[in-house]
Design a protein around this motif. Structure first.
Motif, short mmCIF file in Angstrom:
data_model
loop_
_atom_site.label_atom_id
_atom_site.label_comp_id
_atom_site.label_asym_id
_atom_site.label_seq_id
_atom_site.Cartn_x
_atom_site.Cartn_y
_atom_site.Cartn_z
N ALA A 297 0.76 -50.93 27.72
CA ALA A 297 1.94 -51.81 27.75
C ALA A 297 3.14 -51.12 28.40
O ALA A 297 4.16 -51.76 28.64
N GLU A 298 3.02 -49.82 28.68
CA GLU A 298 4.11 -49.14 29.40
C GLU A 298 4.20 -49.62 30.84
O GLU A 298 5.24 -49.49 31.48
N ASP A 299 3.11 -50.19 31.35
CA ASP A 299 3.12 -50.77 32.69
C ASP A 299 3.81 -52.13 32.61
O ASP A 299 3.35 -53.01 31.90
N PRO A 300 4.93 -52.32 33.33
CA PRO A 300 5.65 -53.59 33.23
C PRO A 300 4.81 -54.78 33.66
O PRO A 300 5.12 -55.92 33.29
N ALA A 301 3.74 -54.54 34.41
CA ALA A 301 2.88 -55.64 34.86
C ALA A 301 1.88 -56.06 33.78
O ALA A 301 1.22 -57.08 33.91
N TYR A 302 1.77 -55.25 32.72
CA TYR A 302 0.85 -55.61 31.62
C TYR A 302 1.41 -56.84 30.91
O TYR A 302 2.61 -56.91 30.64
N PRO A 303 0.56 -57.84 30.58
CA PRO A 303 1.09 -59.11 30.07
C PRO A 303 1.56 -59.09 28.62
O PRO A 303 1.99 -60.11 28.11
N ALA A 304 1.45 -57.95 27.94
CA ALA A 304 1.90 -57.87 26.55
C ALA A 304 2.84 -56.68 26.37
O ALA A 304 2.72 -55.67 27.07
N GLU A 305 3.79 -56.82 25.44
CA GLU A 305 4.60 -55.68 25.03
C GLU A 305 4.42 -55.49 23.54
O GLU A 305 4.21 -56.46 22.80
N ILE A 306 4.47 -54.23 23.09
CA ILE A 306 4.25 -53.95 21.68
C ILE A 306 5.60 -54.05 20.97
O ILE A 306 6.47 -53.19 21.12
N ALA A 307 5.75 -55.12 20.20
CA ALA A 307 7.03 -55.40 19.54
C ALA A 307 7.13 -54.69 18.20
O ALA A 307 8.22 -54.49 17.67
N LEU A 308 5.97 -54.32 17.63
CA LEU A 308 5.96 -53.74 16.29
C LEU A 308 4.63 -53.04 16.05
O LEU A 308 3.58 -53.56 16.41
N VAL A 309 4.71 -51.85 15.44
CA VAL A 309 3.53 -51.22 14.85
C VAL A 309 3.74 -51.24 13.34
O VAL A 309 4.73 -50.69 12.83
N LEU A 310 2.83 -51.90 12.65
CA LEU A 310 2.95 -52.11 11.20
C LEU A 310 1.78 -51.43 10.51
O LEU A 310 0.63 -51.64 10.88
N SER A 311 2.10 -50.60 9.51
CA SER A 311 1.04 -49.91 8.77
C SER A 311 1.09 -50.29 7.30
O SER A 311 2.16 -50.51 6.74
N ASN A 312 -0.08 -50.33 6.68
CA ASN A 312 -0.12 -50.57 5.23
C ASN A 312 -0.11 -49.26 4.46
O ASN A 312 -0.22 -49.27 3.25
N ARG A 313 0.01 -48.13 5.20
CA ARG A 313 0.11 -46.82 4.55
C ARG A 313 1.23 -46.03 5.25
O ARG A 313 1.19 -45.83 6.47
N ALA A 314 2.19 -45.55 4.45
CA ALA A 314 3.33 -44.82 5.02
C ALA A 314 2.88 -43.54 5.72
O ALA A 314 3.53 -43.07 6.64
N GLU A 315 1.73 -42.97 5.26
CA GLU A 315 1.30 -41.69 5.81
C GLU A 315 0.40 -41.83 7.04
O GLU A 315 -0.13 -40.84 7.54
N ALA A 316 0.24 -43.05 7.56
CA ALA A 316 -0.61 -43.24 8.73
C ALA A 316 -0.06 -42.45 9.92
O ALA A 316 1.09 -42.66 10.32
N PRO A 317 -0.85 -41.53 10.49
CA PRO A 317 -0.35 -40.71 11.59
C PRO A 317 0.10 -41.53 12.80
O PRO A 317 0.99 -41.10 13.54
N GLY A 318 -0.46 -42.71 12.98
CA GLY A 318 -0.09 -43.54 14.14
C GLY A 318 1.37 -43.94 14.15
O GLY A 318 1.95 -44.19 15.21
N LEU A 319 2.01 -43.99 12.97
CA LEU A 319 3.41 -44.41 12.91
C LEU A 319 4.32 -43.47 13.68
O LEU A 319 5.21 -43.91 14.41
#
Ligand code: GAR
Length: 211
Positions: free
Chosen positions: A22-44
């Protein structure tokens, strides 16, 4: 660009692949939110470091109250204006009500060639079954777990001497290729349902089902 909420529970490597695409402006989606059900998720931390809004709705805090958990998630998703949900290693089963609300707008990536090996421990089960091909699937989410219409699949060989870890790594590399492609199809409005199956307009091959 369609606004997407990515739901995670852990490492978030598929989420990272979606963010990178999604960093490519030509990509048709943008990531508006990353939501985790665990505060310790490394992806956050990875998402936050890239300036992507993050939120946590602790499933633990809603023990026995799935409706409350999902209402809290829905509030965050709405607050960020997301129109599509991409489940990326999100390890909670969603209720029929939540699934119905996001019908046709929520996708999941699963580490097997569905309908083989739904559920957990897919790589160990593939090894135990002696299959020669394994892989990953992106599908629309429906009420039945790992049962929705298939958008895309990628296959990898199972090699002599493979361990769960070596096979998982081979599949994961394909997940990181497949998921951004499938999300782009959905965001670009190229996915149609025909007789309960997903058809991808303009994709190569058999409706783009195999990359
Ligand atoms: C991925 O392999 C994904 O396919 C799988 O969990 C892993 C998450 O890794 N999802 C499921 O098993 C869903 N039931 P990630 O957090 O690094 O993307």
């Amino acid at each position: 660009r369609r606004r997407v909420a990515v739901l995670i529970s852990g490492r978030g490597s598929n989420m990272a692949a979606l963010l990178a695409a999604a960093e490519d402006p030509a990509y048709p989606a943008e990531i508006a939110l990353v939501l985790s059900n665990r505060a310790e998720a490394p992806g956050l931390a990875h998402a936050a470091a890239r300036g992507v809004p993050t939120a946590v709705v602790e499933s633990r805090a809603f023990k026995g109250d799935r409706a409350g958990f999902e209402a809290a998630m829905q509030a965050e998703i709405a607050r960020h204006g997301a129109e599509i949900i991409a489940l990326a290693g999100f390890m909670r089963v969603l209720t029929e009500g939540f699934v119905a609300r996001w019908d046709g707008r929520m996708i999941n990536i699963h580490p097997s060639l569905l309908p083989a090996f739904p559920g957990l421990d897919t790589h160990a089960r593939a090894l135990a079954a002696g299959v020669r091909l394994h892989g990953c699937t992106v599908h629309l989410v429906t009420a039945g777990v790992d049962e929705g219409p298939i958008l895309a699949q990628a296959a990898v060989p199972v090699l002599p001497g493979d361990t769960e870890a070596s096979l998982a790594a081979r599949v994961l590399a394909e997940e990181h290729r497949l998921y951004p492609a499938a999300l782009a199809w959905l965001a670009a409005g190229r996915v149609r349902l025909e007789g309960g199956r997903a058809v991808v307009d303009g994709a190569a091959g058999a409706s783009g089902a195999l990359l």
